[in-house]
Scaffold this motif. Structure first.
Motif, PDB file in Angstrom:
ATOM      1  N   GLY A  25      37.531  45.179  48.636  1.00  0.00           N
ATOM      2  CA  GLY A  25      37.800  45.121  47.132  1.00  0.00           C
ATOM      3  C   GLY A  25      38.615  44.034  46.903  1.00  0.00           C
ATOM      4  O   GLY A  25      38.639  42.847  47.688  1.00  0.00           O
ATOM      5  N   PHE A  26      39.255  43.813  45.744  1.00  0.00           N
ATOM      6  CA  PHE A  26      40.011  42.799  45.249  1.00  0.00           C
ATOM      7  C   PHE A  26      41.700  43.467  45.213  1.00  0.00           C
ATOM      8  O   PHE A  26      41.807  44.388  44.547  1.00  0.00           O
ATOM      9  N   GLY A  27      42.591  42.587  45.430  1.00  0.00           N
ATOM     10  CA  GLY A  27      43.819  43.141  45.183  1.00  0.00           C
ATOM     11  C   GLY A  27      44.548  42.076  44.327  1.00  0.00           C
ATOM     12  O   GLY A  27      44.367  41.012  44.120  1.00  0.00           O
ATOM     13  N   GLY A  28      45.663  42.635  43.495  1.00  0.00           N
ATOM     14  CA  GLY A  28      46.591  41.610  43.072  1.00  0.00           C
ATOM     15  C   GLY A  28      45.905  40.999  41.786  1.00  0.00           C
ATOM     16  O   GLY A  28      45.133  41.237  41.106  1.00  0.00           O
ATOM     17  N   HIS A  29      46.391  39.558  42.068  1.00  0.00           N
ATOM     18  CA  HIS A  29      45.885  38.676  41.191  1.00  0.00           C
ATOM     19  C   HIS A  29      44.450  38.348  41.203  1.00  0.00           C
ATOM     20  O   HIS A  29      43.993  37.837  40.347  1.00  0.00           O
ATOM     21  N   GLU A  30      43.911  38.372  42.471  1.00  0.00           N
ATOM     22  CA  GLU A  30      42.402  38.015  42.685  1.00  0.00           C
ATOM     23  C   GLU A  30      41.885  39.117  41.674  1.00  0.00           C
ATOM     24  O   GLU A  30      40.834  38.876  41.342  1.00  0.00           O
ATOM     25  N   ARG A  31      42.165  40.616  41.928  1.00  0.00           N
ATOM     26  CA  ARG A  31      41.306  41.196  40.779  1.00  0.00           C
ATOM     27  C   ARG A  31      41.677  40.963  39.311  1.00  0.00           C
ATOM     28  O   ARG A  31      40.633  40.985  38.696  1.00  0.00           O
ATOM     29  N   ALA A  32      43.098  40.438  38.855  1.00  0.00           N
ATOM     30  CA  ALA A  32      42.825  39.893  37.578  1.00  0.00           C
ATOM     31  C   ALA A  32      41.984  38.880  37.155  1.00  0.00           C
ATOM     32  O   ALA A  32      41.169  38.703  36.108  1.00  0.00           O
ATOM     33  N   TYR A  33      41.606  37.719  38.230  1.00  0.00           N
ATOM     34  CA  TYR A  33      40.686  36.736  37.860  1.00  0.00           C
ATOM     35  C   TYR A  33      39.595  37.378  37.952  1.00  0.00           C
ATOM     36  O   TYR A  33      38.314  36.776  37.069  1.00  0.00           O
ATOM     37  N   GLN A  34      38.972  38.330  38.669  1.00  0.00           N
ATOM     38  CA  GLN A  34      37.720  38.918  38.749  1.00  0.00           C
ATOM     39  C   GLN A  34      37.257  39.637  37.451  1.00  0.00           C
ATOM     40  O   GLN A  34      36.491  39.553  36.838  1.00  0.00           O
ATOM     41  N   ASP A  35      38.591  40.325  36.914  1.00  0.00           N
ATOM     42  CA  ASP A  35      38.315  40.893  35.310  1.00  0.00           C
ATOM     43  C   ASP A  35      38.267  39.796  34.459  1.00  0.00           C
ATOM     44  O   ASP A  35      37.434  40.184  33.408  1.00  0.00           O
ATOM     45  N   ILE A  36      38.874  38.686  34.470  1.00  0.00           N
ATOM     46  CA  ILE A  36      38.665  37.804  33.315  1.00  0.00           C
ATOM     47  C   ILE A  36      37.274  37.329  33.470  1.00  0.00           C
ATOM     48  O   ILE A  36      36.790  36.855  32.463  1.00  0.00           O
ATOM     49  N   LEU A  37      37.043  37.028  34.702  1.00  0.00           N
ATOM     50  CA  LEU A  37      35.460  36.465  34.645  1.00  0.00           C
ATOM     51  C   LEU A  37      34.367  37.663  34.290  1.00  0.00           C
ATOM     52  O   LEU A  37      33.474  37.201  33.394  1.00  0.00           O
ATOM     53  N   ALA A  38      34.881  39.007  34.393  1.00  0.00           N
ATOM     54  CA  ALA A  38      33.737  39.651  34.171  1.00  0.00           C
ATOM     55  C   ALA A  38      33.718  39.693  32.512  1.00  0.00           C
ATOM     56  O   ALA A  38      32.571  40.002  31.816  1.00  0.00           O
ATOM     57  N   LEU A  39      34.931  40.019  32.102  1.00  0.00           N
ATOM     58  CA  LEU A  39      34.969  40.250  30.593  1.00  0.00           C
ATOM     59  C   LEU A  39      34.508  38.983  29.699  1.00  0.00           C
ATOM     60  O   LEU A  39      34.074  38.812  28.666  1.00  0.00           O
ATOM     61  N   THR A  40      34.925  37.738  30.342  1.00  0.00           N
ATOM     62  CA  THR A  40      34.170  36.433  29.695  1.00  0.00           C
ATOM     63  C   THR A  40      32.845  36.223  29.931  1.00  0.00           C
ATOM     64  O   THR A  40      32.049  36.112  28.878  1.00  0.00           O
ATOM     65  N   ARG A  41      32.316  36.930  30.854  1.00  0.00           N
ATOM     66  CA  ARG A  41      30.558  36.737  30.922  1.00  0.00           C
ATOM     67  C   ARG A  41      30.193  37.943  29.859  1.00  0.00           C
ATOM     68  O   ARG A  41      29.296  37.568  29.186  1.00  0.00           O
ATOM     69  N   ALA A  42      30.736  39.016  29.983  1.00  0.00           N
ATOM     70  CA  ALA A  42      30.313  40.076  28.792  1.00  0.00           C
ATOM     71  C   ALA A  42      30.599  39.402  27.314  1.00  0.00           C
ATOM     72  O   ALA A  42      29.629  39.496  26.386  1.00  0.00           O
ATOM     73  N   ALA A  43      31.784  38.595  26.984  1.00  0.00           N
ATOM     74  CA  ALA A  43      31.817  38.090  25.771  1.00  0.00           C
ATOM     75  C   ALA A  43      30.869  37.146  25.461  1.00  0.00           C
ATOM     76  O   ALA A  43      30.339  37.053  24.175  1.00  0.00           O
ATOM     77  N   ASP A  44      30.410  36.212  26.619  1.00  0.00           N
ATOM     78  CA  ASP A  44      29.267  35.423  26.362  1.00  0.00           C
ATOM     79  C   ASP A  44      28.144  36.100  25.977  1.00  0.00           C
ATOM     80  O   ASP A  44      27.296  35.795  25.104  1.00  0.00           O
ATOM     81  N   ARG A  45      27.546  37.111  26.662  1.00  0.00           N
ATOM     82  CA  ARG A  45      26.332  37.761  26.571  1.00  0.00           C
ATOM     83  C   ARG A  45      26.233  38.624  24.973  1.00  0.00           C
ATOM     84  O   ARG A  45      25.389  38.494  24.502  1.00  0.00           O
ATOM     85  N   LEU A  46      27.567  38.888  24.658  1.00  0.00           N
ATOM     86  CA  LEU A  46      27.642  39.746  23.221  1.00  0.00           C
ATOM     87  C   LEU A  46      27.814  38.764  22.183  1.00  0.00           C
ATOM     88  O   LEU A  46      27.800  39.301  20.974  1.00  0.00           O
ATOM     89  N   GLY A  47      27.701  37.501  22.277  1.00  0.00           N
ATOM     90  CA  GLY A  47      27.737  36.601  21.331  1.00  0.00           C
ATOM     91  C   GLY A  47      29.059  36.011  20.547  1.00  0.00           C
ATOM     92  O   GLY A  47      29.379  35.559  19.739  1.00  0.00           O
ATOM     93  N   PHE A  48      30.235  36.391  21.418  1.00  0.00           N
ATOM     94  CA  PHE A  48      31.546  36.013  20.861  1.00  0.00           C
ATOM     95  C   PHE A  48      31.437  34.304  20.959  1.00  0.00           C
ATOM     96  O   PHE A  48      30.906  33.562  21.798  1.00  0.00           O
ATOM     97  N   HIS A  49      32.440  33.778  19.814  1.00  0.00           N
ATOM     98  CA  HIS A  49      32.530  32.269  19.606  1.00  0.00           C
ATOM     99  C   HIS A  49      33.096  31.668  20.817  1.00  0.00           C
ATOM    100  O   HIS A  49      32.551  30.627  21.105  1.00  0.00           O
ATOM    101  N   ALA A  50      34.204  32.098  21.221  1.00  0.00           N
ATOM    102  CA  ALA A  50      34.914  31.267  22.289  1.00  0.00           C
ATOM    103  C   ALA A  50      35.871  32.196  23.109  1.00  0.00           C
ATOM    104  O   ALA A  50      36.097  33.269  22.987  1.00  0.00           O
ATOM    105  N   VAL A  51      36.204  31.787  24.447  1.00  0.00           N
ATOM    106  CA  VAL A  51      37.174  32.244  25.301  1.00  0.00           C
ATOM    107  C   VAL A  51      38.393  31.493  25.220  1.00  0.00           C
ATOM    108  O   VAL A  51      38.358  30.293  25.556  1.00  0.00           O
ATOM    109  N   TRP A  52      39.491  31.910  25.008  1.00  0.00           N
ATOM    110  CA  TRP A  52      40.862  31.210  25.070  1.00  0.00           C
ATOM    111  C   TRP A  52      41.728  31.772  26.157  1.00  0.00           C
ATOM    112  O   TRP A  52      41.864  32.924  26.537  1.00  0.00           O
ATOM    113  N   THR A  53      42.219  30.819  26.919  1.00  0.00           N
ATOM    114  CA  THR A  53      43.411  31.131  28.062  1.00  0.00           C
ATOM    115  C   THR A  53      44.394  30.305  27.746  1.00  0.00           C
ATOM    116  O   THR A  53      44.457  29.161  27.394  1.00  0.00           O
ATOM    117  N   PRO A  54      45.704  30.919  28.193  1.00  0.00           N
ATOM    118  CA  PRO A  54      47.129  29.972  27.949  1.00  0.00           C
ATOM    119  C   PRO A  54      47.436  29.595  29.040  1.00  0.00           C
ATOM    120  O   PRO A  54      46.728  29.080  29.905  1.00  0.00           O
TER     121      PRO A  54
END
Length: 361
Positions: A25-54
């Motif tokens: 599996g993924f632990g700690g911050h490694e899991r956080a990056y996997q979640d960011i990637l998964a949610l961004t891919r979903a946003a891309d497929r769903l037609g959202f305009h942009a992804v912002w990171t701080p």
């Protein structure tokens, strides 16, 4: 009006994983990056305009966001059409040459989809990276905008080299976009909104901290300054207003409140503790007791439900989006990672995508 997704960072002090990395599996911050990637891919497929990171440093809030160009490079190659943006790059912490070079790499990897918002920085601890740039951080940021634009366009600039002698330098690689899409991150200071207008950049601001009337007044000031400013290879005379809002679109108002209340209050409490550690901050924040902090976060949550948060049923959230559109907002950056479980966030992205489609009918 466009809808985008924004990550800003909700972290536990000691991240753990239910499935250890050693077991597949993924632990700690490694899991956080996997979640960011998964949610961004979903946003891309769903037609959202942009992804912002701080850009965040040395604090519990936002532990996984120390380097916007590194993370944005990963998001660029993981997606196909969504714009990849930094909200924000703390410009006084970086040399403009390095900013131009790093983001030109991401622009190439994304085939011309980058954009960045420039922030002055606020937390004193961040400036351990550039202690001499703290006192005049606002002036440094505004002064650097035309230089950054010129570097992006391939214009050589003179800087001292390792011996102190002047040298003409041109950043490489060459970006895909001829002009770098720029925003300036603004809080409640009207002067920052007006400066963004004069520089013909977009403006990135939060609904939190503004009343409806205050936000309307800031937008009016910004539009007037942009309309009066000369063309600078940036946005047009109207400018572009992007607002950030804490977002959870539930199946009902009660569902959204139930799932968002505790994570958002915990996030706000963590943010309050971070503010208390800022040596240039309000000393009253540092003096808050745990009980006072809890009362403050309760109040903030109720305020977000009343105005400022995109929290509720699809109908409630559609009404708030219509209100922001009426105020003159061009884009809403939906802040989604304040502590709600990833599966629930993914579900709400589908509901949010339906609202996005309605905005474009």
């Amino acid at each position: 009006m466009d809808l985008s997704v924004m990550f800003f960072g909700a972290d536990s002090a000691t991240p753990t994983a239910s499935t250890p990395a050693a077991c597949g599996g993924f632990g700690g911050h490694e899991r956080a990056y996997q979640d960011i990637l998964a949610l961004t891919r979903a946003a891309d497929r769903l037609g959202f305009h942009a992804v912002w990171t701080p850009e965040r440093h040395f604090q519990q809030v936002g532990q996984v966001f120390p380097s916007p160009p590194v993370l944005s490079a990963a998001l660029a190659v993981a997606t196909e059409r969504i714009a990849v943006r930094a909200g924000s790059v703390v410009l006084p912490l970086h040399h403009p040459l390095r900013v131009a070079e790093d983001w030109a790499v991401v622009d190439n990897l994304s085939h011309g989809r980058v954009g960045i918002s420039l922030a002055t920085g606020w937390h004193s601890a961040d400036f351990a990276l550039a202690p001499d740039h703290y006192a005049d951080r606002r002036e440094r940021t505004l002064r650097a905008v035309p230089h950054l634009r010129a570097l992006w366009a391939g214009t050589a600039a003179q800087y001292p080299d390792g011996t102190g002698a002047p040298v003409q330098l041109t950043p490489h690689p060459r970006p895909v976009q001829p002009h770098l899409p720029l925003w300036i991150t603004a809080s409640g200071n009207p002067a920052t909104w007006e400066a963004a207008g004069r520089l013909r950049t977009g403006v990135l601001a939060a609904t939190a901290g503004h009343t409806r009337a205050e936000l309307a007044e800031r937008i009016t000031r910004y539009r007037a300054a942009a309309a009066a400013a000369p063309d600078q290879g940036g946005t047009g005379p109207r400018g572009r207003v992007t607002v950030m809002a804490h977002t959870f679109v539930g199946t009902s108002d009660a569902h959204a409140r139930h799932l968002a209340a505790r994570p958002l209050k915990d996030y706000l409490a963590s943010y309050t503790r971070q503010s208390a550690a800022d040596r240039a901050g309000d000393p009253r924040t540092a003096a808050l007791t745990p009980q006072q902090t809890a009362l403050l976060t309760d109040y903030a949550f109720e305020r977000y439900l009343a105005w400022g948060g995109l929290l509720g049923s699809p109908a409630t959230c559609a009404a708030f989006l219509a209100d922001l559109q009426a105020l003159g907002c061009d884009e809403v950056a939906c802040f989604i990672d304040f502590g709600i479980e990833t599966d629930e966030v993914l579900d709400q992205l589908h509901r949010l995508a339906e609202l996005r489609k309605a905005l474009h009918r």
